[in-house]
Design a protein around this motif. Structure first.
Motif, PDB file in Angstrom:
ATOM      1  N   PHE A  94      27.871  44.195  31.293  1.00 24.03           N
ATOM      2  CA  PHE A  94      27.594  44.983  30.099  1.00 24.03           C
ATOM      3  C   PHE A  94      26.173  44.754  29.597  1.00 24.03           C
ATOM      4  CE2 PHE A  94      32.167  45.721  28.335  1.00 24.03           C
ATOM      5  CZ  PHE A  94      32.447  46.466  29.468  1.00 24.03           C
ATOM      6  N   MET A  95      25.657  43.542  29.814  1.00 21.83           N
ATOM      7  CA  MET A  95      24.286  43.250  29.381  1.00 21.83           C
ATOM      8  C   MET A  95      23.287  44.172  30.076  1.00 21.83           C
ATOM      9  SD  MET A  95      24.111  39.091  29.113  1.00 21.83           S
ATOM     10  CE  MET A  95      22.333  39.143  28.838  1.00 21.83           C
ATOM     11  N   LYS A  96      23.610  44.592  31.280  1.00 20.94           N
ATOM     12  CA  LYS A  96      22.727  45.488  32.029  1.00 20.94           C
ATOM     13  C   LYS A  96      22.504  46.784  31.254  1.00 20.94           C
ATOM     14  CE  LYS A  96      22.384  47.876  36.487  1.00 20.94           C
ATOM     15  NZ  LYS A  96      23.024  48.095  37.815  1.00 20.94           N
ATOM     16  N   PHE A  97      23.548  47.240  30.545  1.00 21.86           N
ATOM     17  CA  PHE A  97      23.453  48.483  29.793  1.00 21.86           C
ATOM     18  C   PHE A  97      23.008  48.245  28.344  1.00 21.86           C
ATOM     19  CE2 PHE A  97      26.706  48.969  33.087  1.00 21.86           C
ATOM     20  CZ  PHE A  97      26.214  50.069  33.772  1.00 21.86           C
ATOM     21  N   ILE A  98      23.283  47.053  27.839  1.00 23.30           N
ATOM     22  CA  ILE A  98      22.941  46.739  26.452  1.00 23.30           C
ATOM     23  C   ILE A  98      21.484  46.329  26.315  1.00 23.30           C
ATOM     24  CG2 ILE A  98      23.403  45.138  24.540  1.00 23.30           C
ATOM     25  CD1 ILE A  98      26.332  45.136  25.405  1.00 23.30           C
ATOM     26  N   ASP A  99      20.923  45.669  27.339  1.00 21.21           N
ATOM     27  CA  ASP A  99      19.536  45.192  27.279  1.00 21.21           C
ATOM     28  C   ASP A  99      18.531  46.286  26.888  1.00 21.21           C
ATOM     29  OD1 ASP A  99      20.228  42.595  27.825  1.00 21.21           O
ATOM     30  OD2 ASP A  99      19.650  42.642  29.937  1.00 21.21           O
ATOM     31  N   PRO A 100      18.614  47.491  27.481  1.00 28.27           N
ATOM     32  CA  PRO A 100      17.665  48.543  27.092  1.00 28.27           C
ATOM     33  C   PRO A 100      17.809  48.949  25.621  1.00 28.27           C
ATOM     34  CG  PRO A 100      18.671  49.063  29.203  1.00 28.27           C
ATOM     35  CD  PRO A 100      19.445  47.921  28.638  1.00 28.27           C
ATOM     36  N   VAL A 101      19.051  48.924  25.123  1.00 30.31           N
ATOM     37  CA  VAL A 101      19.290  49.262  23.712  1.00 30.31           C
ATOM     38  C   VAL A 101      18.689  48.184  22.812  1.00 30.31           C
ATOM     39  CG1 VAL A 101      21.050  49.721  21.968  1.00 30.31           C
ATOM     40  CG2 VAL A 101      21.414  50.484  24.332  1.00 30.31           C
ATOM     41  N   THR A 102      18.907  46.923  23.216  1.00 33.74           N
ATOM     42  CA  THR A 102      18.336  45.807  22.456  1.00 33.74           C
ATOM     43  C   THR A 102      16.822  45.909  22.406  1.00 33.74           C
ATOM     44  OG1 THR A 102      20.161  44.335  23.089  1.00 33.74           O
ATOM     45  CG2 THR A 102      18.109  43.297  22.368  1.00 33.74           C
ATOM     46  N   GLU A 103      16.217  46.225  23.535  1.00 30.83           N
ATOM     47  CA  GLU A 103      14.767  46.360  23.611  1.00 30.83           C
ATOM     48  C   GLU A 103      14.280  47.480  22.694  1.00 30.83           C
ATOM     49  OE1 GLU A 103      10.917  45.794  24.365  1.00 30.83           O
ATOM     50  OE2 GLU A 103      12.521  44.493  25.100  1.00 30.83           O
ATOM     51  N   LYS A 104      15.008  48.576  22.676  1.00 31.94           N
ATOM     52  CA  LYS A 104      14.614  49.721  21.863  1.00 31.94           C
ATOM     53  C   LYS A 104      14.709  49.407  20.367  1.00 31.94           C
ATOM     54  CE  LYS A 104      15.491  54.687  21.297  1.00 31.94           C
ATOM     55  NZ  LYS A 104      16.303  55.851  21.758  1.00 31.94           N
ATOM     56  N   ILE A 105      15.764  48.673  19.980  1.00 37.59           N
ATOM     57  CA  ILE A 105      15.977  48.386  18.566  1.00 37.59           C
ATOM     58  C   ILE A 105      15.096  47.241  18.073  1.00 37.59           C
ATOM     59  CG2 ILE A 105      17.667  47.580  16.865  1.00 37.59           C
ATOM     60  CD1 ILE A 105      19.835  48.984  18.512  1.00 37.59           C
ATOM     61  N   PHE A 106      15.043  46.159  18.863  1.00 35.41           N
ATOM     62  CA  PHE A 106      14.372  44.947  18.389  1.00 35.41           C
ATOM     63  C   PHE A 106      13.001  44.689  19.015  1.00 35.41           C
ATOM     64  CE2 PHE A 106      18.950  44.085  17.824  1.00 35.41           C
ATOM     65  CZ  PHE A 106      18.957  43.789  16.469  1.00 35.41           C
ATOM     66  N   GLY A 107      12.757  45.284  20.187  1.00 39.74           N
ATOM     67  CA  GLY A 107      11.513  45.007  20.889  1.00 39.74           C
ATOM     68  C   GLY A 107      10.272  45.275  20.071  1.00 39.74           C
ATOM     69  N   GLY A 108      10.216  46.450  19.474  1.00 44.69           N
ATOM     70  CA  GLY A 108       9.044  46.819  18.680  1.00 44.69           C
ATOM     71  C   GLY A 108       8.879  45.947  17.451  1.00 44.69           C
ATOM     72  N   ILE A 109       9.993  45.597  16.830  1.00 47.23           N
ATOM     73  CA  ILE A 109       9.950  44.767  15.619  1.00 47.23           C
ATOM     74  C   ILE A 109       9.406  43.384  15.958  1.00 47.23           C
ATOM     75  CG2 ILE A 109      11.339  43.676  13.829  1.00 47.23           C
ATOM     76  CD1 ILE A 109      13.314  46.000  14.087  1.00 47.23           C
ATOM     77  N   ILE A 110       9.901  42.807  17.059  1.00 50.02           N
ATOM     78  CA  ILE A 110       9.481  41.459  17.447  1.00 50.02           C
ATOM     79  C   ILE A 110       8.017  41.449  17.889  1.00 50.02           C
ATOM     80  CG2 ILE A 110       9.826  39.623  19.132  1.00 50.02           C
ATOM     81  CD1 ILE A 110      12.819  40.391  19.135  1.00 50.02           C
ATOM     82  N   ASP A 111       7.637  42.440  18.700  1.00 52.32           N
ATOM     83  CA  ASP A 111       6.285  42.461  19.264  1.00 52.32           C
ATOM     84  C   ASP A 111       5.215  42.868  18.248  1.00 52.32           C
ATOM     85  OD1 ASP A 111       7.375  41.711  21.671  1.00 52.32           O
ATOM     86  OD2 ASP A 111       7.430  43.753  22.491  1.00 52.32           O
ATOM     87  N   ARG A 112       5.623  43.478  17.171  1.00 57.56           N
ATOM     88  CA  ARG A 112       4.663  43.972  16.184  1.00 57.56           C
ATOM     89  C   ARG A 112       3.807  42.844  15.622  1.00 57.56           C
ATOM     90  NH1 ARG A 112       7.536  47.283  11.803  1.00 57.56           N
ATOM     91  NH2 ARG A 112       7.958  48.492  13.681  1.00 57.56           N
ATOM     92  N   TYR A 113       4.432  41.683  15.458  1.00 60.54           N
ATOM     93  CA  TYR A 113       3.709  40.548  14.883  1.00 60.54           C
ATOM     94  C   TYR A 113       3.449  39.452  15.900  1.00 60.54           C
ATOM     95  CZ  TYR A 113       5.022  42.842  10.558  1.00 60.54           C
ATOM     96  OH  TYR A 113       5.184  43.769   9.544  1.00 60.54           O
ATOM     97  N   GLN A 114       3.459  39.834  17.182  1.00 63.80           N
ATOM     98  CA  GLN A 114       3.172  38.868  18.233  1.00 63.80           C
ATOM     99  C   GLN A 114       1.709  38.441  18.179  1.00 63.80           C
ATOM    100  OE1 GLN A 114       5.682  37.876  20.503  1.00 63.80           O
ATOM    101  NE2 GLN A 114       4.206  36.265  20.946  1.00 63.80           N
ATOM    102  N   ASP A 115       1.465  37.184  18.477  1.00 66.83           N
ATOM    103  CA  ASP A 115       0.086  36.683  18.486  1.00 66.83           C
ATOM    104  C   ASP A 115      -0.764  37.480  19.461  1.00 66.83           C
ATOM    105  OD1 ASP A 115       0.912  34.776  16.767  1.00 66.83           O
ATOM    106  OD2 ASP A 115       1.104  33.187  18.278  1.00 66.83           O
ATOM    107  N   ARG A 116      -1.968  37.751  19.111  1.00 72.99           N
ATOM    108  CA  ARG A 116      -2.917  38.486  19.976  1.00 72.99           C
ATOM    109  C   ARG A 116      -4.004  37.550  20.462  1.00 72.99           C
ATOM    110  NH1 ARG A 116       0.166  42.666  21.376  1.00 72.99           N
ATOM    111  NH2 ARG A 116       0.952  43.764  19.561  1.00 72.99           N
TER     112      ARG A 116
END
Length: 227
Positions: free
Chosen positions: A205-227
């Motif tokens: 199930f993680m195979k199908f959930i991972d893309p959803v997780t990335e879509k929901i949380f990926g941008g939020i987490i990466d927005r404040y990632q160190d540059r």
């Protein structure tokens, strides 16, 4: 530094949400009466033996997993990974709280029990997926799977399936040694078809959930990632 602090807060908040979901998944698997999820099998067996709660035995089991990671990774084990100790304590408490909070749920039919078990698997898979994506604290079980994946080169979700099956086997052996019954203590059932389904399907199930997780949380987490 402001962005760094924001990133830490966001990552750990997201990871904690993952812990909550996994705890709820564990509780629902117990209530389903079709066998608990693999990660909770051994703590549940030991709790039936006595002394500590499911959550407390879960925390102790995760401490053992941390030792296993140190053995596997050796010099690659980072001091920050010791945050898993705190995660283990928090998750143990969340597990007991989730079991208490869902104790009112009763499934009278097999269909109802199967539905609860399926919901448990989906919620657990979602929680683990969120933990992994957050790159913050993770449960020692998942970190151990990640360590094995790193050492062997196999994909995380494939190692997760094998890891869960091994946990179920160890739980069955332990139950047999203590109760002379590989599935429980004769009254409470720990290992049934739902356990096997959870072991085989969570990683899938993680195979199908991972893309959803990335879509929901990926941008939020990466927005404040160190540059």
């Amino acid at each position: 530094m402001k962005n760094t602090y924001k990133n830490i807060i966001i990552r750990y908040s997201v990871a904690t949400a993952g812990l909550v979901l996994v705890a709820i998944g564990v509780a629902l698997s117990i209530i389903s009466d079709l066998g608990t999820s693999p990660i909770s099998c051994l703590p549940y067996v030991l709790s039936l033996w006595g002394g500590l709660t499911v959550g407390e035995f879960t925390a102790l089991m995760h401490l053992f997993f941390i030792i296993l990671q140190i053995i596997l990774l050796r010099r690659r084990f980072r001091m920050e990974n010791l945050m898993q100790i705190l995660a283990a304590v928090v998750f143990g408490g969340l597990t007991d709280l989730a079991i208490w909070g869902t104790s009112w749920i009763v499934a009278a039919t097999y269909t109802g029990k199967a539905s609860l078990m399926l919901l448990s698997i989906v919620i657990t898979a979602a929680g683990i997926s969120i933990e992994v994506r957050a790159h913050a604290w993770m449960l020692a079980g998942e970190m151990t799977v990640a360590a094995i994946s790193d050492v062997t080169g196999y994909k995380f979700r494939n190692v997760k399936i094998i890891f869960d099956v091994v946990l179920v086997a160890i739980s069955a052996i332990t139950a047999y040694i203590i109760f002379r019954n590989p599935i429980g203590n004769g009254t409470e059932v720990v290992i049934r078809e739902g356990t096997l389904a959870s072991a085989l399907l969570t990683g899938l199930f993680m195979k199908f959930i991972d893309p959803v997780t990335e879509k929901i949380f990926g941008g939020i987490i990466d927005r404040y990632q160190d540059r």
